[in-house]
Design a protein around this motif. Sequence first.
Motif, PDB file in Angstrom:
ATOM      1  N   SER B  25       0.825  -1.209   0.000  1.00  0.00           N
ATOM      2  CA  SER B  25       0.000   0.000   0.000  1.00  0.00           C
ATOM      3  C   SER B  25       0.858   1.257   0.000  1.00  0.00           C
ATOM      4  O   SER B  25       0.520   2.246  -0.649  1.00  0.00           O
ATOM      5  N   VAL B  26       1.970   1.219   0.724  1.00  0.00           N
ATOM      6  CA  VAL B  26       2.856   2.376   0.750  1.00  0.00           C
ATOM      7  C   VAL B  26       3.526   2.562  -0.619  1.00  0.00           C
ATOM      8  O   VAL B  26       3.525   3.648  -1.199  1.00  0.00           O
ATOM      9  N   MET B  27       4.071   1.464  -1.158  1.00  0.00           N
ATOM     10  CA  MET B  27       4.711   1.545  -2.474  1.00  0.00           C
ATOM     11  C   MET B  27       3.720   2.008  -3.530  1.00  0.00           C
ATOM     12  O   MET B  27       4.060   2.754  -4.448  1.00  0.00           O
ATOM     13  N   GLY B  28       2.473   1.539  -3.370  1.00  0.00           N
ATOM     14  CA  GLY B  28       1.437   1.878  -4.348  1.00  0.00           C
ATOM     15  C   GLY B  28       1.234   3.372  -4.493  1.00  0.00           C
ATOM     16  O   GLY B  28       1.079   3.869  -5.613  1.00  0.00           O
ATOM     17  N   VAL B  29       1.264   4.100  -3.383  1.00  0.00           N
ATOM     18  CA  VAL B  29       1.021   5.548  -3.461  1.00  0.00           C
ATOM     19  C   VAL B  29       2.090   6.209  -4.347  1.00  0.00           C
ATOM     20  O   VAL B  29       1.781   7.021  -5.218  1.00  0.00           O
ATOM     21  N   PHE B  30       3.354   5.826  -4.139  1.00  0.00           N
ATOM     22  CA  PHE B  30       4.423   6.395  -4.977  1.00  0.00           C
ATOM     23  C   PHE B  30       4.246   5.986  -6.439  1.00  0.00           C
ATOM     24  O   PHE B  30       4.337   6.803  -7.349  1.00  0.00           O
ATOM     25  N   LEU B  31       3.996   4.689  -6.644  1.00  0.00           N
ATOM     26  CA  LEU B  31       3.976   4.168  -8.016  1.00  0.00           C
ATOM     27  C   LEU B  31       2.788   4.706  -8.809  1.00  0.00           C
ATOM     28  O   LEU B  31       2.926   5.092  -9.967  1.00  0.00           O
ATOM     29  N   VAL B  32       1.603   4.747  -8.184  1.00  0.00           N
ATOM     30  CA  VAL B  32       0.424   5.237  -8.898  1.00  0.00           C
ATOM     31  C   VAL B  32       0.618   6.706  -9.273  1.00  0.00           C
ATOM     32  O   VAL B  32       0.358   7.107 -10.406  1.00  0.00           O
ATOM     33  N   LEU B  33       1.132   7.509  -8.346  1.00  0.00           N
ATOM     34  CA  LEU B  33       1.332   8.930  -8.635  1.00  0.00           C
ATOM     35  C   LEU B  33       2.386   9.143  -9.716  1.00  0.00           C
ATOM     36  O   LEU B  33       2.363  10.137 -10.429  1.00  0.00           O
ATOM     37  N   ARG B  34       3.321   8.216  -9.830  1.00  0.00           N
ATOM     38  CA  ARG B  34       4.366   8.354 -10.858  1.00  0.00           C
ATOM     39  C   ARG B  34       3.968   7.678 -12.160  1.00  0.00           C
ATOM     40  O   ARG B  34       4.794   7.506 -13.041  1.00  0.00           O
ATOM     41  N   ARG B  35       2.701   7.286 -12.281  1.00  0.00           N
ATOM     42  CA  ARG B  35       2.194   6.592 -13.483  1.00  0.00           C
ATOM     43  C   ARG B  35       2.986   5.309 -13.747  1.00  0.00           C
ATOM     44  O   ARG B  35       3.312   4.988 -14.877  1.00  0.00           O
ATOM     45  N   MET B  36       3.315   4.605 -12.660  1.00  0.00           N
ATOM     46  CA  MET B  36       4.059   3.357 -12.811  1.00  0.00           C
ATOM     47  C   MET B  36       3.238   2.182 -12.296  1.00  0.00           C
ATOM     48  O   MET B  36       3.789   1.202 -11.790  1.00  0.00           O
ATOM     49  N   SER B  37       1.916   2.284 -12.429  1.00  0.00           N
ATOM     50  CA  SER B  37       1.039   1.263 -11.857  1.00  0.00           C
ATOM     51  C   SER B  37       1.352  -0.150 -12.356  1.00  0.00           C
ATOM     52  O   SER B  37       1.145  -1.116 -11.640  1.00  0.00           O
ATOM     53  N   LEU B  38       1.817  -0.249 -13.583  1.00  0.00           N
ATOM     54  CA  LEU B  38       1.972  -1.589 -14.153  1.00  0.00           C
ATOM     55  C   LEU B  38       3.336  -2.222 -13.887  1.00  0.00           C
ATOM     56  O   LEU B  38       3.568  -3.375 -14.245  1.00  0.00           O
ATOM     57  N   ILE B  39       4.218  -1.481 -13.224  1.00  0.00           N
ATOM     58  CA  ILE B  39       5.546  -2.039 -12.962  1.00  0.00           C
ATOM     59  C   ILE B  39       5.438  -3.278 -12.066  1.00  0.00           C
ATOM     60  O   ILE B  39       6.161  -4.259 -12.251  1.00  0.00           O
ATOM     61  N   GLY B  40       4.489  -3.238 -11.112  1.00  0.00           N
ATOM     62  CA  GLY B  40       4.293  -4.382 -10.219  1.00  0.00           C
ATOM     63  C   GLY B  40       3.923  -5.623 -11.012  1.00  0.00           C
ATOM     64  O   GLY B  40       4.464  -6.712 -10.795  1.00  0.00           O
ATOM     65  N   ASP B  41       3.001  -5.443 -11.950  1.00  0.00           N
ATOM     66  CA  ASP B  41       2.576  -6.545 -12.797  1.00  0.00           C
ATOM     67  C   ASP B  41       3.757  -7.095 -13.600  1.00  0.00           C
ATOM     68  O   ASP B  41       3.955  -8.303 -13.688  1.00  0.00           O
TER      69      ASP B  41
END
Lengths: 257, 267
Positions: B25-41
């Motif tokens: 959840s913490v990593m998600g906030v950074f990644l979503v705001l940086r338009r990197m949502s799909l990096i996890g996938d």
Amino acid sequence: MEKGKKETVLELKGVSFSYGKNSVLDKISLAVERGDFVGMIGPNGAGKTTLLKIILGLLKPDSGSVSVFGKSLSEFNAPYRIGYVPQKATNFDPNFPASVFEIASMGRFSRIGPARSLAKDDVRKIEQALDFVGMLPYRDARIGDLSGGQQQRVFIARALAGDSELLLLDEPTISVDSESQKRFYSLLRKLNRELRMTCIIVSHDVTMINGLVNRLLCVNHTAIIHDVSNGIKEEDLCCPYDREMTLVSHRHEHSHG
Amino acid sequence: MLEILQYSFMQNALIAGVLIAVICSVMGVFLVLRRMSLIGDGLAHISFGGIAAGFFFGVYPLLSALIFAVLAAFGIERLKKMKVYGDAAIAIFFSFGLALGVVIISFSKGFTADLFSYLFGSILAVSAADLVFILALGLATMAVIWAFYKELLYITFDEDSARASGIAVERVNMLLIILTAMAVVIAMRIVGILLVSSFIVIPASIALLLCKNFRQAMLVSVAIGISSSILGLFASYYLDLAAGGAIVLVLVALFFAALVYKKLRTE
């Protein structure tokens, strides 16, 4: 006469820069003293933003040397002493969840360093900075909910919070209404006169900066600096537009060096 | 005490579930705001190759998955520097990991059942050894996030200004993607490779709908992550559902509830 009192905050010697084969800046030399307020003008694509980025260390010049606070840029290890308000500062994601306080606090981050939180002293500095620009009442507001002019003041506070001594502003009032522009410029005046902050501002609006700046830097691949303490005159706007003027400016530099 | 809490597998799953929720959840906030949502996938699919390789060579699969994910994280950043578009770089590694996994599977059919538990996640699957690995990696990840919270926040808001203020943006960016690789590997055992990214993206997206400042967004994201993780694990136990699927369905339900709430509040 007063040279003994002067402290050179920024000095460029023969700085050239090109993107690939396109020469952008050609042998620029200039010196800025503490307390100076430098207005930077010049046509689009003249290299104004490039020059700011070189001063910030974001771009490396092809040749020449840059020194800030008496140290060459490669030895300079206190980047927080230079505050920067980028052209696209207000062009951020309006939904970004950050409060005014959080944005201003960023100015202290590189001072504090990793693995440390804000101390009481940091919080005090940040609140002082917000107070100085008149944004303390909006401490907890979301940055995206403010007007463009208010946002710009928060970005100034961010630079102040880091105790910067040299402030670089890249067309800060673009997309800000004229009433807010006036307030913004009077804030800059206060900053320069009361805190003796050295400022360099890129601006298209010569009337706005007239009376505010004491030196005018005309940039067009090369640069000429005029003393405009007594107001900007027509001839000061004479920028080095063509080859001939470039040669003139070189001679100008040599006579100083 | 609830009967469910007496089973050691359930205790393991809950401890791991809460830790995973916090980190993702913490990593998600950074990644979503940086338009990197799909990096996890992307990194999760690469880890699939790592898991398969682990089984094949007899290496602890989570460890080989971690090695694969971290190497790919470096690889993606490297490709970006060589002017390959970021999403294309992710897609290239994504396909590579998946292809490698599939090829290794076709060599040996012995471990396909175990592989499946990694694809879809399982609450029964968290062994004591897994728990130790997840805890160690999880605590390390949290310590690094805590240490670089300020730097991550600044570059997430504005890279240029962060760089000008003296933050080592390239290094922090690299750190962010390595932390993501670690988060993915930690989450994989319970949520499954295919659902890892929703665990990163959805709590953050809910928080971003509701919050006005960054600290609050972090806290809300973590609270949503933890509660849906616990809720999903209970549902998984009582209703005999796949754990990852149950958690993600809870998250999606919460997301739509938040959307409706926001719409009602702004009207």
